[in-house]
Design a protein around this motif. Sequence first.
Motif, mmCIF file in Angstrom:
data_model
loop_
_atom_site.group_PDB
_atom_site.id
_atom_site.type_symbol
_atom_site.label_atom_id
_atom_site.label_comp_id
_atom_site.label_asym_id
_atom_site.label_seq_id
_atom_site.Cartn_x
_atom_site.Cartn_y
_atom_site.Cartn_z
ATOM 1 N N LEU A 298 4.510 0.337 113.848
ATOM 2 C CA LEU A 298 5.743 1.044 114.164
ATOM 3 C C LEU A 298 5.700 1.572 115.587
ATOM 4 O O LEU A 298 4.664 2.041 116.068
ATOM 5 C CB LEU A 298 5.967 2.207 113.200
ATOM 6 C CG LEU A 298 6.052 1.872 111.710
ATOM 7 C CD1 LEU A 298 6.326 3.144 110.897
ATOM 8 C CD2 LEU A 298 7.122 0.813 111.428
ATOM 9 N N SER A 299 6.833 1.518 116.261
ATOM 10 C CA SER A 299 6.933 2.066 117.610
ATOM 11 C C SER A 299 6.936 3.585 117.559
ATOM 12 O O SER A 299 7.166 4.204 116.504
ATOM 13 C CB SER A 299 8.214 1.586 118.275
ATOM 14 O OG SER A 299 9.350 2.153 117.631
ATOM 15 N N ALA A 300 6.714 4.210 118.710
ATOM 16 C CA ALA A 300 6.727 5.668 118.768
ATOM 17 C C ALA A 300 8.080 6.226 118.355
ATOM 18 O O ALA A 300 8.160 7.260 117.668
ATOM 19 C CB ALA A 300 6.365 6.131 120.178
ATOM 20 N N SER A 301 9.156 5.574 118.738
ATOM 21 C CA SER A 301 10.487 6.073 118.365
ATOM 22 C C SER A 301 10.728 5.935 116.868
ATOM 23 O O SER A 301 11.362 6.806 116.255
ATOM 24 C CB SER A 301 11.568 5.331 119.154
ATOM 25 O OG SER A 301 11.538 3.937 118.891
ATOM 26 N N THR A 302 10.216 4.867 116.253
ATOM 27 C CA THR A 302 10.358 4.712 114.809
ATOM 28 C C THR A 302 9.570 5.795 114.081
ATOM 29 O O THR A 302 10.040 6.372 113.096
ATOM 30 C CB THR A 302 9.885 3.320 114.364
ATOM 31 O OG1 THR A 302 10.697 2.330 114.993
ATOM 32 C CG2 THR A 302 9.989 3.154 112.855
#
Length: 406
Positions: A298-302
Amino acid sequence: MTRRQPVGGSVRPGWEAVRDAFAHGQAHDPGAAQLAVHHRGRLVVDLWSAGSATTAGAPFGADSVGVLMSVSKGLTAVCAHLLSQRGALDLHAPVARYWPRFAAGGKAETTVADLLAHRAGLPAFTDEAEGVGLPGLLDQQARVRALAAMRPVWEPGTAFLYHALTQGHLVGEVVRRVTGTGIGAYLAREVAGPLGLDLWFGLPRREEHRFVPQRAVRPAPTPDQVAAAVGGLGLAPDDRLATALRASAAELAAATEAFGTRLGRAAEFPAAGGIGNARSLSRLYAALVGPVGGVRLLSASTVDRARAPHTDHLPPPAPLDRLDGPDRSRFGLGFELPRPGNPLLGEGSFGHAGAGGRLGMAHPESGLAVGYVCTAMSWDPPSGPDPRWVAWTAAVREAAGVPGED
């Protein structure tokens, strides 16, 4: 007198205090346990205490696997967020966009986020006071049909209450509708496979020799005890919330019994029936907050979206709101957030605990990820954090340089 359990495994330099703290926490535990910690993608703690547990005559160790109970909800959430990140699932869209029959019973506007945050008003599979027993509880298609037809106990989005067993089937069916495959197969292909994890919804027969059963040390509330409690709140026996609460207690007892059988372990039960070990839980959470072996899920924003509070502004459904207090459960989208009775790794962390004391969690800012799996179901949530957690949690935070809580 403190009884020291032999502790196996290894720790990297600078993390030795975690071994001592883990041994201290397990000193009075009659069961087996595992603790694994990743720091910035690297395995720094990999420990186990065997207690009296054995699996097919072999010693308990890091490769043994057990039931994860509600830690499983974190795995379910990962699948949903992965689909959202890839643009295949809108978490704020109505569930009925993906599962048309779910619109029945006044649920047309219920969102996927409502399912993840326990706001959907569907806390039990049945409205019948006796709950669902075996083998009916393992009939996945019947459970999904029942949830689609059910009328919510409260207006979705206006209150929240833990969906102990239903949440996994609700989110799992959305995953199936989006991907065309069950959530167990999706977890295996998109999460466990790329990371080399021993995590399953539905334990393969070839892995049965590694399974170690759980045992209850502290009995769970019975439907009769729940009935007495809700009666004390002024709920009539036939009130829909009262029947749902009694049913949930009966369902949890039946599910726990089922997980002690091969049939139950083979079933896809994504709210509580995940099976795995601490090393894999820790590696999973590490891959949510940073790269592990070249894989970041998962990305940091997710992750920020997943750990943002989604229930802090909502009460439990009346009259349970009269019991609301400072240790109320807190949820993001599919993950638990820190509270006094389950502080996880402190402010900013996210994860999920499981009945009896299992725990999976991460702290993005420090790069910490932790998995803890135990076979003795002894945690009493109303009494605060599991005593087995307290010393090693503090040691892990100190080794990583995470400031203490005020």
